[in-house]
Scaffold this active site. Structure first.
Site, PDB file in Angstrom:
ATOM      1  N   TYR A 191      -1.326  -8.932 -12.865  1.00 46.32           N
ATOM      2  CA  TYR A 191      -1.682  -8.021 -11.765  1.00 46.32           C
ATOM      3  C   TYR A 191      -0.478  -7.148 -11.383  1.00 46.32           C
ATOM      4  O   TYR A 191      -0.593  -5.925 -11.235  1.00 46.32           O
ATOM      5  CB  TYR A 191      -2.159  -8.832 -10.550  1.00 46.32           C
ATOM      6  CG  TYR A 191      -2.355  -8.002  -9.300  1.00 46.32           C
ATOM      7  CD1 TYR A 191      -3.439  -7.138  -9.182  1.00 46.32           C
ATOM      8  CD2 TYR A 191      -1.457  -8.075  -8.239  1.00 46.32           C
ATOM      9  CE1 TYR A 191      -3.614  -6.360  -8.038  1.00 46.32           C
ATOM     10  CE2 TYR A 191      -1.628  -7.312  -7.091  1.00 46.32           C
ATOM     11  CZ  TYR A 191      -2.707  -6.454  -6.994  1.00 46.32           C
ATOM     12  OH  TYR A 191      -2.870  -5.682  -5.861  1.00 46.32           O
TER      13      TYR A 191
ATOM     14  N   PHE B 247     -12.566  -4.179   1.174  1.00 41.32           N
ATOM     15  CA  PHE B 247     -11.948  -4.429   2.481  1.00 41.32           C
ATOM     16  C   PHE B 247     -11.195  -3.197   2.991  1.00 41.32           C
ATOM     17  O   PHE B 247     -11.563  -2.598   4.014  1.00 41.32           O
ATOM     18  CB  PHE B 247     -11.032  -5.663   2.344  1.00 41.32           C
ATOM     19  CG  PHE B 247      -9.939  -5.775   3.360  1.00 41.32           C
ATOM     20  CD1 PHE B 247     -10.190  -5.613   4.716  1.00 41.32           C
ATOM     21  CD2 PHE B 247      -8.633  -6.059   2.955  1.00 41.32           C
ATOM     22  CE1 PHE B 247      -9.157  -5.727   5.656  1.00 41.32           C
ATOM     23  CE2 PHE B 247      -7.616  -6.176   3.874  1.00 41.32           C
ATOM     24  CZ  PHE B 247      -7.866  -5.994   5.225  1.00 41.32           C
TER      25      PHE B 247
ATOM     26  N   ILE C 289     -14.783   3.015 -12.372  1.00 41.37           N
ATOM     27  CA  ILE C 289     -13.610   3.841 -12.727  1.00 41.37           C
ATOM     28  C   ILE C 289     -13.227   3.673 -14.198  1.00 41.37           C
ATOM     29  O   ILE C 289     -12.441   4.455 -14.720  1.00 41.37           O
ATOM     30  CB  ILE C 289     -12.379   3.562 -11.815  1.00 41.37           C
ATOM     31  CG1 ILE C 289     -11.977   2.088 -11.842  1.00 41.37           C
ATOM     32  CG2 ILE C 289     -12.642   4.061 -10.410  1.00 41.37           C
ATOM     33  CD1 ILE C 289     -10.619   1.795 -11.195  1.00 41.37           C
TER      34      ILE C 289
ATOM     35  N   ASP D 209       4.585 -17.940  -6.981  1.00 41.55           N
ATOM     36  CA  ASP D 209       4.712 -17.464  -5.596  1.00 41.55           C
ATOM     37  C   ASP D 209       6.188 -17.320  -5.241  1.00 41.55           C
ATOM     38  O   ASP D 209       6.970 -18.251  -5.455  1.00 41.55           O
ATOM     39  CB  ASP D 209       4.086 -18.484  -4.619  1.00 41.55           C
ATOM     40  CG  ASP D 209       2.644 -18.143  -4.295  1.00 41.55           C
ATOM     41  OD1 ASP D 209       2.165 -17.093  -4.760  1.00 41.55           O
ATOM     42  OD2 ASP D 209       2.006 -18.947  -3.589  1.00 41.55           O
TER      43      ASP D 209
HETATM   44  N1  NAD Z   1      -5.409  -6.690   0.376  1.00 42.71           N
HETATM   45  C1  NAD Z   1      -4.115  -6.694   0.121  1.00 42.71           C
HETATM   46  O1  NAD Z   1      -3.334  -7.429   0.759  1.00 42.71           O
HETATM   47  C2  NAD Z   1      -3.533  -5.793  -0.931  1.00 42.71           C
HETATM   48  C3  NAD Z   1      -2.157  -5.892  -1.204  1.00 42.71           C
HETATM   49  C4  NAD Z   1      -1.610  -5.061  -2.182  1.00 42.71           C
HETATM   50  C5  NAD Z   1      -2.405  -4.125  -2.835  1.00 42.71           C
HETATM   51  N2  NAD Z   1      -3.750  -4.079  -2.575  1.00 42.71           N
HETATM   52  C6  NAD Z   1      -4.563  -3.101  -3.302  1.00 42.71           C
HETATM   53  O2  NAD Z   1      -5.384  -2.403  -2.372  1.00 42.71           O
HETATM   54  C7  NAD Z   1      -6.602  -2.018  -2.995  1.00 42.71           C
HETATM   55  C8  NAD Z   1      -7.798  -2.482  -2.165  1.00 42.71           C
HETATM   56  O3  NAD Z   1      -7.730  -3.897  -2.049  1.00 42.71           O
HETATM   57  P1  NAD Z   1      -8.734  -4.733  -1.138  1.00 42.71           P
HETATM   58  O4  NAD Z   1      -7.974  -5.856  -0.558  1.00 42.71           O
HETATM   59  O5  NAD Z   1      -9.502  -3.826  -0.258  1.00 42.71           O
HETATM   60  O6  NAD Z   1      -9.678  -5.350  -2.272  1.00 42.71           O
HETATM   61  P2  NAD Z   1     -11.286  -5.369  -2.409  1.00 42.71           P
HETATM   62  O7  NAD Z   1     -11.560  -6.239  -3.593  1.00 42.71           O
HETATM   63  O8  NAD Z   1     -11.922  -5.704  -1.125  1.00 42.71           O
HETATM   64  O9  NAD Z   1     -11.609  -3.855  -2.764  1.00 42.71           O
HETATM   65  C9  NAD Z   1     -11.541  -3.314  -4.058  1.00 42.71           C
HETATM   66  C10 NAD Z   1     -12.769  -2.458  -4.271  1.00 42.71           C
HETATM   67  O10 NAD Z   1     -12.694  -1.861  -5.580  1.00 42.71           O
HETATM   68  C11 NAD Z   1     -13.979  -1.957  -6.172  1.00 42.71           C
HETATM   69  N3  NAD Z   1     -13.838  -1.957  -7.624  1.00 42.71           N
HETATM   70  C12 NAD Z   1     -13.336  -2.946  -8.406  1.00 42.71           C
HETATM   71  N4  NAD Z   1     -13.429  -2.610  -9.701  1.00 42.71           N
HETATM   72  C13 NAD Z   1     -13.998  -1.384  -9.746  1.00 42.71           C
HETATM   73  C14 NAD Z   1     -14.374  -0.512 -10.786  1.00 42.71           C
HETATM   74  N5  NAD Z   1     -14.181  -0.851 -12.074  1.00 42.71           N
HETATM   75  N6  NAD Z   1     -14.948   0.668 -10.482  1.00 42.71           N
HETATM   76  C15 NAD Z   1     -15.178   1.018  -9.192  1.00 42.71           C
HETATM   77  N7  NAD Z   1     -14.848   0.226  -8.151  1.00 42.71           N
HETATM   78  C16 NAD Z   1     -14.260  -0.958  -8.421  1.00 42.71           C
HETATM   79  C17 NAD Z   1     -14.542  -3.276  -5.663  1.00 42.71           C
HETATM   80  O11 NAD Z   1     -15.941  -3.377  -5.795  1.00 42.71           O
HETATM   81  C18 NAD Z   1     -14.079  -3.255  -4.224  1.00 42.71           C
HETATM   82  O12 NAD Z   1     -15.000  -2.613  -3.392  1.00 42.71           O
HETATM   83  C19 NAD Z   1      -6.554  -2.595  -4.404  1.00 42.71           C
HETATM   84  O13 NAD Z   1      -6.061  -1.582  -5.265  1.00 42.71           O
HETATM   85  C20 NAD Z   1      -5.535  -3.713  -4.289  1.00 42.71           C
HETATM   86  O14 NAD Z   1      -4.909  -3.978  -5.528  1.00 42.71           O
HETATM   87  C21 NAD Z   1      -4.336  -4.890  -1.638  1.00 42.71           C
END
Ligand code: NAD
Length: 332
Positions: free
Chosen positions: A152, A19, A65, A290
């Site tokens: 997490y 995303f 990764i 939560d």
């Molecule tokens: N969406 C939120 O509200 C939010 C809030 C806090 C932190 N985050 C952090 O932001 C980042 C992106 O989140 P997002 O919402 O886009 O999630 P998402 O799940 O849409 O994106 C994560 C991406 O990482 C890839 N991925 C997962 N494991 C992997 C691996 N082993 N090797 C390579 N790629 C891998 C997935 O395929 C995916 O495309 C993450 O680090 C998440 O923890 C998101």
């Protein structure tokens, strides 16, 4: 070479098929950067990259990764890393803490090490508001955190600790962006661990009753994706030496309850289908772990980076709802 020639900058966006990552890929390609995306498609989708795949400045590396060689390959010749790859979701981490730790901690350390060895200019990474854990004060300020409430949250805190050590001991410039409840176009609606906004949008579009955990008075700092993009851009471009090697709340700086969120969603979606207004909302028990309320102070980002969020919850939701309606209505 002409003195005026600007040397192209190359960004590695890990998790670029997800995303947030895919929105970053599109944005930075549109700004003229060369973009490398490293993703194993664990939760990301190829269709998120539809607008990138045919761009000659875009390179996709399918890799993991957790595999150090994949990280080394991806970071070669890169100037900046925007590290987004991780397994998100608190419930997922409670069900499978080992895989979450492997990806979010070992994978993070692999990327950090590969970036150090390649001498990248800066390593910007997705941190999380979950690092505030059980701290009760509002608004959340970067220096005051509590105890983590999930596996997490531990992984995201460990990321910050590693980044700080790499800055101090190896001189790698790092910036952590503690994202708060990000939402917007391309956020997954279908995953078992979908976030509330895409889940509620999908259910309302199907005229199914969404379930709110609790009485709907819990509140969150819902942050539109374009505000997050702005923070990433500021993080790679800042030349303020006191702005690096630290973490920033990446948020809207306002909070809304789940009941307010639901009202906005119903109002914006019923423009497309008036029956959505009549969908009944169900209320259940509060989810374990939560926290009742979350709100970020964004003063540090404003002062040190010049952050100026352009989207409130309402403004972001209007755009997000239009996007979901236009992109999901066939599949709903
Ligand atoms: N969406 C939120 O509200 C939010 C809030 C806090 C932190 N985050 C952090 O932001 C980042 C992106 O989140 P997002 O919402 O886009 O999630 P998402 O799940 O849409 O994106 C994560 C991406 O990482 C890839 N991925 C997962 N494991 C992997 C691996 N082993 N090797 C390579 N790629 C891998 C997935 O395929 C995916 O495309 C993450 O680090 C998440 O923890 C998101």
């Amino acid at each position: 070479m002409d003195m005026e020639t600007i040397v192209k900058q190359t960004l590695l966006i890990t998790g670029g098929a997800g995303f947030i990552g895919s929105n970053l890929c599109e944005h930075f390609l549109s700004k003229g950067y060369d973009v490398v995306c490293l993703d194993n498609f664990a939760t990301g989708h190829m269709h998120n990259l539809d607008k990138c795949l045919h761009n000659e400045n875009f390179k996709l590396i399918e890799g993991d990764i957790r595999n150090f060689d994949d990280c080394v390959k991806a970071v070669r010749g890169v100037n900046y890393v925007l590290h987004q790859a991780a397994l998100g979701s608190v419930p997922r981490s409670l069900e499978d803490p080992i895989t979450t730790n492997d990806v979010n901690v070992s994978g993070f350390l692999n990327m950090l090490t590969a970036a150090r060895d390649e001498k990248v200019k800066r390593f910007v990474y997705a941190a999380s508001s979950s690092t505030y854990g059980d701290s009760e004060g509002l608004p959340k300020v970067e220096d005051v955190i509590g105890k983590p409430l999930s596996p997490y949250a531990i992984t995201k805190y460990v990321n910050e600790l590693y980044a700080e050590i790499f800055s101090k001991t190896y001189g790698l410039e790092t910036i952590g962006l503690r994202y708060f409840n990000v939402f917007g176009r391309k956020q997954d609606t279908n995953s078992a661990y979908a976030a509330v906004i895409p889940k509620f949008v999908q259910q309302l579009m199907r005229l199914e009753s969404p379930l709110i955990n609790g009485d709907g008075t819990y509140s969150r700092d819902f942050t539109y994706i374009d505000n997050v993009i702005q923070m990433n851009e500021l993080a790679i471009s800042t030349v303020n030496a006191s702005a690096v090697n630290t973490v920033y709340n990446t948020a809207c700086g306002d909070r809304n309850t789940l009941n307010e969120l639901m009202q906005y969603l119903k109002a914006y979606l019923s423009k497309y289908d008036s029956k959505i207004n009549d969908v009944e909302i169900l209320y259940g028990v509060n989810r374990k772990g939560d926290i009742p309320h979350s709100l970020a102070s964004i003063d540090k980002a404003k002062t040190l980076l010049g952050y100026d969020p352009k989207f409130s919850l309402e403004e972001g939701l209007k755009e997000a709802v239009d996007w979901y309606w236009n992109n999901l209505k066939e599949k709903k």
